[in-house]
Structure formats: structure tokens, C-alpha cells
Motif scaffolding. Structure first.
Motif, PDB file in Angstrom:
ATOM      1  N   LEU A  61      34.972  45.605  44.396  1.00  0.00           N
ATOM      2  CA  LEU A  61      35.481  47.014  44.731  1.00  0.00           C
ATOM      3  C   LEU A  61      34.925  48.037  43.558  1.00  0.00           C
ATOM      4  O   LEU A  61      34.310  48.922  43.822  1.00  0.00           O
ATOM      5  CB  LEU A  61      36.988  46.854  44.962  1.00  0.00           C
ATOM      6  CG  LEU A  61      37.464  48.355  45.400  1.00  0.00           C
ATOM      7  CD1 LEU A  61      36.904  48.098  46.890  1.00  0.00           C
ATOM      8  CD2 LEU A  61      39.123  48.109  45.587  1.00  0.00           C
ATOM      9  N   GLU A  62      34.646  47.285  42.573  1.00  0.00           N
ATOM     10  CA  GLU A  62      34.352  48.271  41.289  1.00  0.00           C
ATOM     11  C   GLU A  62      32.790  48.474  41.480  1.00  0.00           C
ATOM     12  O   GLU A  62      32.269  49.719  41.530  1.00  0.00           O
ATOM     13  CB  GLU A  62      34.446  47.407  40.021  1.00  0.00           C
ATOM     14  CG  GLU A  62      34.077  48.338  38.903  1.00  0.00           C
ATOM     15  CD  GLU A  62      34.673  47.664  37.536  1.00  0.00           C
ATOM     16  OE1 GLU A  62      33.915  47.838  36.649  1.00  0.00           O
ATOM     17  OE2 GLU A  62      35.533  46.740  37.557  1.00  0.00           O
ATOM     18  N   LEU A  63      32.012  47.509  41.809  1.00  0.00           N
ATOM     19  CA  LEU A  63      30.650  47.503  42.300  1.00  0.00           C
ATOM     20  C   LEU A  63      30.424  48.627  43.594  1.00  0.00           C
ATOM     21  O   LEU A  63      29.538  49.521  43.432  1.00  0.00           O
ATOM     22  CB  LEU A  63      30.203  46.424  42.537  1.00  0.00           C
ATOM     23  CG  LEU A  63      28.731  46.109  42.935  1.00  0.00           C
ATOM     24  CD1 LEU A  63      27.776  46.264  41.674  1.00  0.00           C
ATOM     25  CD2 LEU A  63      28.591  44.589  43.616  1.00  0.00           C
ATOM     26  N   TRP A  64      31.436  48.523  44.370  1.00  0.00           N
ATOM     27  CA  TRP A  64      31.382  49.334  45.467  1.00  0.00           C
ATOM     28  C   TRP A  64      31.342  50.869  45.216  1.00  0.00           C
ATOM     29  O   TRP A  64      30.832  51.944  45.496  1.00  0.00           O
ATOM     30  CB  TRP A  64      32.304  48.902  46.702  1.00  0.00           C
ATOM     31  CG  TRP A  64      32.515  49.866  47.773  1.00  0.00           C
ATOM     32  CD1 TRP A  64      33.162  51.110  47.808  1.00  0.00           C
ATOM     33  CD2 TRP A  64      31.975  49.647  48.878  1.00  0.00           C
ATOM     34  NE1 TRP A  64      33.177  51.378  49.079  1.00  0.00           N
ATOM     35  CE2 TRP A  64      32.345  50.516  49.770  1.00  0.00           C
ATOM     36  CE3 TRP A  64      31.189  48.709  49.586  1.00  0.00           C
ATOM     37  CZ2 TRP A  64      32.026  50.753  51.030  1.00  0.00           C
ATOM     38  CZ3 TRP A  64      30.883  48.419  50.892  1.00  0.00           C
ATOM     39  CH2 TRP A  64      31.128  49.809  51.587  1.00  0.00           C
ATOM     40  N   GLU A  65      32.392  50.874  44.192  1.00  0.00           N
ATOM     41  CA  GLU A  65      32.821  52.506  43.886  1.00  0.00           C
ATOM     42  C   GLU A  65      31.494  53.071  43.113  1.00  0.00           C
ATOM     43  O   GLU A  65      31.134  54.124  42.798  1.00  0.00           O
ATOM     44  CB  GLU A  65      34.098  52.542  42.951  1.00  0.00           C
ATOM     45  CG  GLU A  65      35.112  52.300  43.618  1.00  0.00           C
ATOM     46  CD  GLU A  65      35.361  53.333  44.668  1.00  0.00           C
ATOM     47  OE1 GLU A  65      34.828  54.442  44.615  1.00  0.00           O
ATOM     48  OE2 GLU A  65      35.877  52.897  45.788  1.00  0.00           O
TER      49      GLU A  65
END
Ligand code: ADP
Ligand code: MG
Length: 667
Positions: free
Chosen positions: A623-627
């Protein structure tokens, strides 16, 4: 580059590879391992049931040649071991006595001797490995062979390297490095880095496609306010509150001049189809055309059959277009669609083909939206003046992720199941209880009910192992001779011809064959209310959301239904995961727990990733990567974004995407 450059690859194997979706070297490179296995380097770790691959330094002592095979007697730290080659007599020149060679392969016991049969000579592998990729292969192709081809492909071909640094910097290495490492990682952290790189690329591709397909504010079609009362009255049941509420929201959107873009979410069995039919009625009764896009042919067929009696009262005809519609029939239907005749159209992605122009399209329903991805929308939108879109998803997506994945959609929810549904009794059992459980299935069948048996694979691999997941091939034998001797069954999987698939489904729906043995092709949408039991073999191989979907194939009437999860693994983690299903029937709760369990990190192999149509990206972990990616794209001006259009090809070029989808589903 062509495949026939690879060693040991004849016409027969080329055909096998084609069946796996591999036609050229580049396809081979993106055929990713399902899992990895440790490579043992110490013979002390060998025991009788050892299934591991060993890599050993063997001192060769003598050689013996038969017409059929070549046999070397050797030893590892004074422990005798034999190396046997079949059909490789040329090895005699390259393996000499009193020399040490490194061999890699499985160890067998033969008349109290240890031996390796047809191992690979480790100098043919350039470097040392502690773990090896394990691929899902068709029979006739071994892991050793396949690994060799992958190595060769990686050596001879590199993929065009795109610069992704504007999106996520360089911290995960290059694409080609990642490809190499995902097949042959040196360490677990190597593997994770490679996965991250490929996952980050997927995040960029998907998000770019999302931005690029964003619709300009166009005017759509303001549908008439149609009264649906008489259609609703003819239904054999009363709509639930959630269905009525969703329908109100949909009708409001449809009568507005702004194009509708709405996601209808509801747990499996909550009755989304009838809501979609009513929305389609609004479209066709206003003199337009409505289209229903299903992800599989089986499902398209089923929904079409249900639609015919529903639309009979409206006197507007239903038509079906799929890949196997005969050319002549298809041409005729296409003409009617093009002429603008008021029609209810059902089909698979065949509906998206460029040669098909709708005369009066005003509403598109896509079932199982998350499998189709963002781009269908623009493709569909291009088929009419800003048509209304109703997407349906039965995979409950936690709200945070729904916003992430389908940012600009409005959401309707059906929260509860129709009245009278009993919770599905779910049991988790080990292999030792299987026989009793199948006895229970037979008794249910005797009562006139029906049952599904689902397993993860179609055929046994070339080197079947105890730990392999159950396959249709193996189970079919067991069912016939041992487990279900009194009951007739039929088989369904994605590699069968389409008409064979149809007749299997027909035999099951009609009750002629009350047991359906199948792969996950039945995962979405199949609605046979008489079914009261579902067996899931090697349940540990499936994701939780998927298991919940599968379970949703039963419990579709007021009869008590059962779901039997057969777990062949002893792993605590696997069992903990399965328990979630035993304890909950609520798709949203299961999705949240699944996310949490996966978020704790579970990296061995990709089988558990690939939710929402991604191969490497797992929103539970990334999710962090996505953000990060989202922030980078948000900071770019339009011109820069447009310069990256080709990056999003995979999602923009629908047909290819759907093709990938099909490949995944042809299991
Ligand atoms: P899903 O939401 O999983 O697509 P379906 O639309 O296939 O579910 O509906 C599941 C079953 O429930 C179907 O057999 C359908 O006819 C039935 N059904 C739908 N709505 C109701 C209702 N309000 N009351 C009773 N049965 C219903
Ligand atoms: Mg459905």
C-alpha cells in the motif's frame, strides 16, 4: 525470438508450452514461479521422504555403460552414491573418474543405494543457488527442463528496459535484474526486491491507465423514468432492502444527463443479477440497447438463460455473443446490434471487439468488475455517446482499497442476503477424514441435492509429489474407484472445448450428473440453487477471498448447505487462515482479515498474490508503494503523463488484458 532455439524442445513440447500460453522466449521470461524450494547442499539432510533437490560434490570413482544407460559410481564424503543417466551417453566424455563434479537433482533410494537420475551437471549452471523456482507445468515438462529454458531465455534475451525512475526512483534495481532475480533469487531479500520492482511497475501501469482513461465531462443519456413495478411483481421473490435501495440509486443516475459510473457491491449470493436486469430494463424500455459483459463464457451463458424469462414480459429480445458463437449467427446479431434495434445483449469480451458497433447503446453492465480492470471502461464508452456503466463486484473490497482501485466510482451496497438463507456450515478437515466426508456428499445427493468438488490443478505434474495440490486428473480416479462410487459426476475445466464445457454445465444444472468436479472456473457467478455441498480440495492453495467466492456457490436456497475445506497442509499458518472461513460468513470481514494476515508478510511464491488482477502487486503489503506512485503521478503535468502512455499499454490495450485474464482462467 523463437522457442525452437532452446535445447531439448521438440514439436510436442512446443505444443505443450503453447497450451501454457508460451509462444516465444519473451513469454517464457514472464512465466513466473508459483513457489520456491530450498536447495540442499549437505547429504546429511537426506532422509527417505526427502523431496528436496540436492546439489552435491561427487567424487567419481568408476563408470559402467549399458545400452540403455550410463552409470557412475561415486561418493560424497565417503558415502557412496550413484549417478545414472538415461539417453545421455555423451556424458561419458565429459565425466571422468577421480574427478569431482557438482550435480543437482533429487535423490532416490534404489536397492539400498542412493542415486541421482539424470541430474544436471552444476557447471552448466553458472552460479550457486540456495533456492530454486518451482513452476506450474503441464505434464511432459519437468522442472529441470523448464529451469534450463528459463536460464537460456534470460541469457539470450533481455526485455526492453523502460525508465521508471520518475515514479519510484531506482531503489529496486532494473527490470531485467528483477526478471532474473524473480526466477533465480540468491537470497530471500533478493527475491523481495525483485518482486517490489515488478509490483511497483504494475502500480505505475495501472494508475497511469486510470489517469489516462479518465473521462472528460461529456453529456450522457438521460433515460426516461420507467416504472418497473410490473417487472418486479413478476419476480418469484421480494426484493431485499439493499436491492431496492441500490436500484433507486441506479435509476437516479440513469435519468441524469451525467454518465453513470457506479460500482454495485454485494456479498456473494446477495442478488446483484436481478438489480442489473432491472437497470437494463430501464435502458431497453427507453428504446436503447443494454449490454452485459461477463468474465467467462460459462457465466455469460448462464446469465443469458436467466434473462430470457425475465425480459419476456417486455417483449424485447435477448441475444448472446461469445467467442464460440457461430460466424453466421454472429454476423446476423451484429447487424441487429448495429441497426440500433432495441436489444438486451449478453456476452464476453467478444462484445468489445472493434468490429462491433452498437447503434443505440446506453448501458453497460460489467460483472466481476475487478477482474476487468480500468480500461474496459474507455473501450465501452467509445461504443456510444458516454454510456452509463454499472460495474458489479462480488469480491468484497474493503472500502479503503475500493477507493484506491476504483477512485471515481460511486458505490451502491447490498448489505444483506435474501431472507431465509441459512448460514453455510463450514468444516475444515484433514486428508484422513476425506472418505467419510465424501460419504456425506453421497447422502446429500441421494436427497436430490447437488454438489461441487473443486481442486486447484487440472493435471498431475511430470514429477508428482505427495505435497502437490490435488488435481482433477488424480481426483477423478479416486472418485470413480473409491470416493463416490454410487454417484455420477461430470467434469468442467478451462482447457476443455467450449461445447464440452457447456454440456458439462448442462448435465449438472439439469441434475443428470449431480456432482460437478471442476477447477476455479466456477468461482464467479455460477448459480445452481439445488447445490447444497461444496468440497474444496487442497483448500490451502486458495486465497481467502477466493474460498469465500467458491463457498458462495452453495447456500442459494432455503436448504441447509455445507462447505468442506480439505486442507492437505499441516502448516499452522495455513490452518489459521482456513479457520477464518469457518468462523465467518461475512465477505467484508473475511477480506479485512485476509488483508491483515497477508500483510504480516508471506513471501514464498506468487500463488497468494495476484489479487485484483495483479501478478506481483499485493495491496496488503504494497500500500505504501502504491501511495508513493500516486504522489509521483499527482506531481506530473499533463504533458509528462502523456509521454508515459506506452507504460500503461497492458491496461489500455483491452484485448491483451482480457487475453491475460483468460490465460489465468484456463486452469
Ligand atoms: P450474486 O449477487 O452473487 O450475483 P445472484 O444474483 O446470482 O447473486 O443471486 C443469487 C440467487 O438468489 C439467485 O438464485 C437469485 O434468483 C436469488 N435471489 C435474488 N434476489 C433474491 C431475493 N430478494 N429473495 C430471494 N432470492 C433472491
Ligand atoms: Mg453474480
Amino acid at each position: 525470438m523463437k522457442l525452437n532455439r532452446l535445447s531439448g524442445l521438440g514439436q510436442k513440447r512446443i505444443e505443450k508450452l503453447a497450451g501454457m500460453g508460451i509462444f516465444k522466449l519473451a513469454d517464457l521470461m514472464v512465466y513466473f514461479p508459483g513457489r520456491y524450494e530450498w536447495l540442499e547442499t549437505d547429504l546429511k539432510n537426506y532422509h527417505e521422504n526427502s523431496k528436496n533437490t540436492f546439489q552435491l560434490e561427487v567424487l567419481i570413482e568408476s563408470v559402467q555403460q549399458n545400452p540403455k544407460f550410463l552409470q557412475f559410481q561415486g561418493s560424497v564424503d565417503q558415502v557412496p552414491i550413484r549417478i545414472v543417466f538415461f539417453h545421455q551417453s555423451y556424458r561419458k566424455q565429459s565425466i571422468l573418474p577421480n574427478q569431482t563434479y557438482r550435480f543437482q537433482g533429487k535423490i532416490q533410494k534404489w536397492h539400498n543405494n542412493l542415486q541421482m537420475v539424470n541430474p544436471i551437471l552444476a557447471k552448466e549452471i553458472t552460479d550457486e543457488r540456495i533456492f530454486l523456482p518451482v513452476y506450474r507445468l503441464s505434464s511432459g515438462i519437468t522442472q529441470t527442463m523448464f529451469r534450463r529454458w528459463i536460464r537460456q531465455a534470460l541469457k539470450e534475451e533481455s526485455v526492453y528496459e523502460r525508465d521508471y525512475s520518475p515514479f519510484f526512483g531506482n531503489e529496486f534495481g532494473t527490470h531485467n535484474e528483477a526478471l532474473r532475480a524473480i526466477h533465480f533469487p540468491e537470497t530471500p531479500s533478493d527475491l523481495e526486491r525483485a518482486r517490489k520492482r515488478l509490483a511497483a511497475e504494475e502500480a505505475v501501469q495501472y494508475q497511469l491507465a486510470q489517469v489516462l482513461t479518465k473521462q472528460p465531462d461529456r453529456s450522457g443519456i438521460a433515460h426516461q423514468e420507467i416504472t418497473l413495478d410490473s417487472l418486479i411483481k413478476q419476480l418469484p421473490f421480494q426484493l431485499t432492502e439493499g436491492q431496492t435501495q441500490s436500484l433507486t440509486e441506479i435509476q437516479k443516475d440513469m435519468s441524469s444527463i451525467h454518465p453513470m459510473y457506479r460500482l454495485l457491491q454485494g456479498d456473494v449470493g446477495s442478488g446483484k443479477t436481478v438489480v442489473a436486469f432491472l437497470a437494463m430494463a430501464v435502458s431497453v424500455l427507453s428504446g436503447h440497447q443494454a449490454a452485459y459483459l461477463a468474465p467467462t463464457e460459462v457465466l455469460a451463458n448462464q446469465v443469458y438463460k436467466k434473462a430470457i424469462p425475465f425480459f419476456a414480459q417486455t417483449e424485447i429480445p435477448c441475444v448472446l455473443v461469445t467467442g464460440s458463437t457461430k460466424k453466421k449467427v454472429r454476423t446476423e446479431i451484429n447487424e441487429r446490434i448495429q441497426s440500433g434495434e432495441s436489444l438486451v445483449v449478453f456476452g464476453t469480451h467478444a462484445l468489445l471487439s472493434d468490429s462491433l458497433a452498437f447503434g443505440q447503446l446506453s448501458l453497460v453492465v460489467t460483472d466481476e468488475q475487478h477482474r476487468f480492470g480500468v480500461a474496459q471502461r474507455s473501450k465501452l464508452q467509445s461504443k456510444g455517446p458516454a454510456v452509463d456503466v454499472l460495474a458489479m463486484s462480488a469480491t468484497p473490497i474493503p472500502r479503503t482499497l475500493a477507493l484506491t482501485l476504483f477512485g471515481e466510482m460511486s458505490l451502491s451496497m447490498i448489505h444483506s442476503l435474501p431472507a431465509g438463507r441459512k448460514p453455510i456450515r463450514t468444516y475444515l478437515i484433514g486428508p484422513q477424514k476425506r472418505k467419510d466426508a465424501y460419504g456425506f456428499l453421497e447422502r446429500e445427493i441421494e436427497k436430490g441435492h447437488r454438489g461441487f468438488v473443486v481442486c486447484p490443478h487440472i493435471e498431475l505434474g511430470e514429477e508428482p509429489e505427495e505435497s502437490d495440490p490435488m488435481s482433477i486428473e488424480k481426483l477423478e480416479g479416486e472418485i470413480r474407484h473409491d470416493l463416490l462410487t454410487h454417484t455420477s459426476h461430470t467434469t468442467l475445466h478451462g482447457r476443455m472445448k467450449k461445447d464440452a464445457q457447456d454440456s458439462a454445465m448442462e448435465a449438472f444444472t439439469s441434475g443428470k450428473s449431480p456432482v460437478l468436479l471442476s477447477t476455479t472456473v466456477i468461482e464467479v457467478g455460477i448459480d445452481v440453487p439445488e447445490a447444497t455441498v461444496i468440497f474444496i480440495e487442497s483448500a490451502e492453495r486458495f486465497g481467502l477471498a477466493q474460498l469465500h467466492q467458491l463457498r458462495g456457490r452453495v447456500g442459494r436456497s432455503d436448504r441447509q448447505s455445507y462447505c468442506i475445506l480439505i486442507c492437505h497442509s499441516k502448516s499452522e499458518k495455513a490452518i489459521e487462515r482456513m479457520r477464518v472461513l469457518v468462523e465467518s460468513q461475512d465477505g467484508f470481514e473475511i477480506a479485512e482479515k485476509d488483508l491483515r494476515l497477508r500483510g504480516q508478510g508471506n513471501l514464498f511464491g506468487l500463488e497468494q498474490h495476484g489479487t485484483f488482477g495483479f501478478t506481483h502487486l499485493d495491496l496488503a503489503i504494497d500500500l505504501e508503494l502504491w501511495e508513493d506512485v500516486r504522489r509521483s503521478i499527482a506531481g506530473m503535468d499533463e504533458k509528462t503523463i502523456l509521454s508515459f502512455t506506452t507504460y500503461a499499454r497492458r491496461y489500455l490495450d483491452n484485448l491483451k488484458e482480457v487475453g491475460e485474464y483468460d490465460a489465468r482462467y484456463s486452469r
